[in-house]
Design a protein around this motif. Structure first.
Motif, short mmCIF file in Angstrom:
data_model
loop_
_atom_site.label_atom_id
_atom_site.label_comp_id
_atom_site.label_asym_id
_atom_site.label_seq_id
_atom_site.Cartn_x
_atom_site.Cartn_y
_atom_site.Cartn_z
N GLY A 153 0.51 -1.23 -0.49
CA GLY A 153 0.14 -0.57 0.04
C GLY A 153 0.96 1.20 0.17
O GLY A 153 0.55 2.60 0.42
N VAL A 154 1.75 1.50 -0.67
CA VAL A 154 2.84 2.48 -0.61
C VAL A 154 2.12 3.27 -1.77
O VAL A 154 1.75 3.38 -2.27
N GLU A 155 2.37 4.51 -1.71
CA GLU A 155 1.36 6.25 -1.96
C GLU A 155 2.93 7.10 -1.76
O GLU A 155 4.16 6.80 -1.09
N ASP A 156 2.70 8.01 -2.49
CA ASP A 156 3.19 9.23 -3.13
C ASP A 156 3.22 9.90 -1.56
O ASP A 156 2.39 9.99 -1.46
N GLY A 157 4.54 10.18 -1.25
CA GLY A 157 4.96 11.28 -0.37
C GLY A 157 4.14 10.44 1.21
O GLY A 157 3.85 10.92 2.38
N ASP A 158 4.34 9.40 1.58
CA ASP A 158 4.31 8.65 2.52
C ASP A 158 5.21 8.45 3.33
O ASP A 158 5.65 6.80 3.84
N ASP A 159 6.35 8.43 3.36
CA ASP A 159 8.14 8.07 3.54
C ASP A 159 7.69 8.01 5.34
O ASP A 159 8.29 7.61 6.04
N ASP A 160 7.09 9.07 5.53
CA ASP A 160 6.93 9.55 7.66
C ASP A 160 6.42 7.89 8.26
O ASP A 160 6.71 8.23 9.00
N VAL A 161 5.51 8.19 6.88
CA VAL A 161 4.79 6.64 8.02
C VAL A 161 5.41 5.21 8.04
O VAL A 161 5.55 4.32 9.15
N TRP A 162 6.17 4.74 7.08
CA TRP A 162 7.10 3.93 6.72
C TRP A 162 8.35 4.25 8.01
O TRP A 162 8.70 3.54 8.56
#
Length: 195
Positions: A153-162
Motif C-alpha cells: 500500500g505504498v503511496e507517494d509522500g508516505d515516507d514518514d509513515v514507513w
C-alpha cells in the motif's frame, strides 16, 4: 552490495551480491513468475505454435489481484469495450514478457554461482550483464517494485509513515526490501547511461 556499475574495460555492467541478497532477488523474481503464470490468463503451452501466435482469446476483464491490476492497468478507463478488446489482444504477451524477464534474473544469478539452496555463509555472487540483459533486469525490477508497492500500500509522500514503523514490524522489513530494489534499479539506470 554497492549497486551496479559499468566495468571500465569490458563495458559489462557488474554487481556483487552476498549470497543472502542474491537469494532474496531470486525469491522475489520467483514469486513474480508464480503470480504471472498462475492466473487463468496464460494460455496453455501445448498448443500448436501457429495457433498460439494467432490466439487472441486472452482475458477481457481487469485481474482481481491488486498486483496484477497494477501490472496490467486498464488502457481505456472511460471505454469498457475498448479496454476489454485491448486487454484481450495484449495481456497474454505482456504476462509472458514479464515472466520471462523475471526468469532471466533467476537464471543469471544461478549461472553466476547461486546454489539451488543457500547454505553457505560468506558466499559472494558476481554478476556480469551485457546491456540487453541489464535492460531486462531493469524492467523486472520495475515489476517487482510495483508488486511490493501494491501489496504494502505504498503511496507517494508516505515516507514518514514507513519511517515511523518499528524495525521488527514485518511491513517495515518488506518496505526496506522495496527500497533496496529501488536502489538497485537506480544504480542499474546509472550504469546503463554511463559511457
Amino acid at each position: 552490495m554497492s549497486g551496479f556499475a559499468r566495468h571500465r574495460r569490458s563495458r559489462l555492467i557488474i554487481a556483487n551480491f552476498t549470497g543472502f541478497e542474491a537469494d532474496l532477488l531470486r525469491s522475489l523474481a520467483s514469486q513474480l513468475v508464480e503470480l504471472l503464470r498462475n492466473e487463468a490468463a496464460v494460455p496453455s503451452d501445448d498448443r500448436d505454435p501457429f495457433e498460439a501466435m494467432m490466439d487472441f482469446s486472452g482475458p477481457t476483464t481487469e485481474p482481481e489481484d491488486p498486483v496484477l491490476a497494477r501490472l496490467f492497468p486498464t488502457a481505456y478507463p472511460d471505454d469498457e469495450e475498448a479496454a476489454s478488446e485491448f486487454r484481450r489482444f495484449t495481456e497474454g504477451a505482456l504476462r509472458d514478457g514479464k515472466a520471462t524477464a523475471a526468469v532471466t534474473i533467476i537464471e543469471t544469478l544461478e549461472e553466476a554461482g547461486l546454489p539451488p539452496e543457500l547454505t553457505e555463509d560468506g558466499l559472494m555472487i558476481d554478476v556480469e550483464l551485457d546491456e540487453p540483459t541489464a535492460e531486462i533486469w531493469l524492467r523486472s525490477f520495475t515489476d517487482v517494485r510495483l508488486a511490493l508497492a501494491s501489496r504494502l500500500g505504498v503511496e507517494d509522500g508516505d515516507d514518514d509513515v514507513w519511517a515511523a514503523l518499528p524495525d521488527e514490524d514485518p511491513r517495515a522489513q518488506a518496505h526496506d526490501i522495496y527500497e533496496w530494489v529501488g536502489y538497485l534499479q537506480e544504480t542499474l539506470v546509472e550504469a546503463l547511461t554511463t559511457d
